[in-house]
Design an enzyme around this catalytic site. Structure first.
Site, PDB file in Angstrom:
ATOM      1  N   HIS A   1       0.869  -1.187   0.000  1.00  0.00           N
ATOM      2  CA  HIS A   1       0.000   0.000   0.000  1.00  0.00           C
ATOM      3  C   HIS A   1       0.894   1.222   0.000  1.00  0.00           C
ATOM      4  O   HIS A   1       1.693   1.418   0.913  1.00  0.00           O
ATOM      5  CB  HIS A   1      -0.929   0.004   1.213  1.00  0.00           C
ATOM      6  N   CYS A   2       0.757   2.051  -1.025  1.00  0.00           N
ATOM      7  CA  CYS A   2       1.644   3.211  -1.191  1.00  0.00           C
ATOM      8  C   CYS A   2       0.930   4.469  -0.706  1.00  0.00           C
ATOM      9  O   CYS A   2      -0.103   4.854  -1.267  1.00  0.00           O
ATOM     10  CB  CYS A   2       2.043   3.366  -2.656  1.00  0.00           C
TER      11      CYS A   2
END
Length: 412
Positions: free
Chosen positions: A128-129
């Site tokens: 998850h960025c």
């Protein structure tokens, strides 16, 4: 109106909310500052309408900005692709090889993982960025990696413009003692700049130069990390699973040979699984081409083994011997702990002396586990888990199972 209605839907408007997060705000601010200052400094340094070189320089600069924003917004809004809610395989017997997600009320397809931020099971989840406020996965992996390539290239070009603008504007105003530095500036002197290069302009250019150089180094490193896993047809999570598989086999001396199932043998074949001319990755996000010695559930079976091993190893308790306030990078816990903090958005849990933790994994300097809660908290469904410094805990030198059985005998 009909044309607009095909693009503006309730789902699209919901996705626009992803912009309301510190990650996209910072990322887009950096892009806006570097691009705007580079365009203004290009006009001051190398007027694009005067020479062919100036025109090429200006067109390339606009091109970088457009490509960076195109891939950035695609990575954000196309998304990674999600496993349908309540999904289960067509062959019910295959469910024994899959994990069940209680949140999505369905089985996790091969290579998928549940993201606590997105609250969905993500196809081929890498991570998850926070910078795109979305997961990097099956459908947007190519866009995300292209953004990681183009951002350093564009910032490098902008940095050259900033440096040359400051040099040419200060060349005749201040003597730096650069008697050996000879740069032909006849082309840029043919045209007097429309905007004066004042002290505020110099300060803004210097600030933009710092942003450009920092972005080039930081994002460039992320690009090489991504390419390393892509050329092996892995994700960051799968690299960690493979590492734990080798550790499990070595710990139990099972004699197994773990073969990563999705490595197709050559870097080019692995590369084409992510990057295609159409921009759409190969596969449906559920079934994948695998190594000849493997099958669709080779990795999911290994994950189930690791889950079972995790439950066995987590029976060993640790007790907190130092207080910890839950800081991400606690300097008071030593320089190694400070610099080796896990690069993840997983939470840190504060500890007090005497707290009991069931550790499930860790590194040399950090550990991850569940804090043992009171019966009331457990009945309420509370769960506290996360990272904490290894130096803050000590292994409990007693057998939990034995102590439990002893207490049972006393009660009886």
């Amino acid at each position: 109106m009909n044309f607009l209605s095909t693009f503006v839907t309730f789902e699209n408007l919901h996705e626009v909310r992803r912009l309301c997060h510190w990650g996209p705000v910072i990322a887009l601010s950096v892009i806006a500052i570097c691009s705007t200052m580079a365009i203004l400094d290009s006009i001051i340094w190398y007027w694009p309408l005067d020479t062919t070189g100036g025109s090429i320089n200006f067109i390339m600069l606009i091109n970088w900005t457009v490509l960076i924003l195109y891939n950035y917004f695609n990575a954000m809004f196309v998304g990674p692709g999600y496993i349908p809610l309540g999904w289960k395989p067509e062959n019910i017997q295959e469910t024994q090889y899959l994990q069940f997600c209680r949140v999505c009320q369905g089985f996790k397809a091969p290579r998928s993982h549940h993201c606590r931020k997105c609250n969905r099971c993500v196809m081929k989840m890498d991570h998850h960025c926070p910078w795109i406020n979305n997961c990097c996965g099956h459908q947007n992996h190519a866009y995300f990696t292209s953004f990681l390539l183009l951002a350093p290239l564009g910032c490098s070009h902008a940095a050259i413009i900033f440096i040359m603008t400051m040099y040419t504007q200060l060349y005749e105003r201040i003597s730096f003692g650069w008697s050996t530095v000879k740069i032909d500036m006849s082309a840029v002197r043919q045209f007097q700049p429309l905007m004066p290069f004042s002290v505020p302009a110099f300060a803004a250019t210097l600030f933009a130069l710092g942003l450009a150089l920092g972005t080039t180094i930081a994002v460039g490193m992320l690009f090489f990390i991504q390419m390393k896993v892509i050329l092996r047809n892995k994700t960051s999570i799968e690299s960690w699973i493979e590492e734990k598989a080798k550790d499990r086999i070595q710990h139990y001396q099972t004699g197994e040979e773990f073969i990563f199932p999705y490595d197709l043998g050559t870097r080019w074949l692995n590369f084409k699984q992510v990057f295609t001319w159409s921009g759409t990755p190969k596969g449906d996000g559920i079934e994948w081409p695998v190594h000849p010695k493997c099958h669709q559930h080779t990795l999911t079976i290994e994950q189930l083994k690791q889950k079972a091993d995790k439950r066995v190893r987590s029976q060993v308790q640790y007790q907190a011997v130092e207080d910890y306030n839950g800081a991400c990078c606690p300097l008071s816990k030593g320089l190694q702990t400070f610099f080796r903090t896990p690069c993840t958005e997983e939470p840190r849990i504060p500890l007090s002396k005497g707290d009991t933790i069931l550790a499930t994994r860790g590194t040399k300097w950090w550990m991850y586990g569940d804090k043992v809660l009171s019966e009331e908290q457990m009945r309420a469904g509370d769960r506290v888990r996360g990272w904490f410094p290894r130096r803050c805990v000590e292994k409990c030198h007693y057998d939990t199972a034995a102590s439990d059985s002893t207490s049972d005998k006393k009660v009886n």
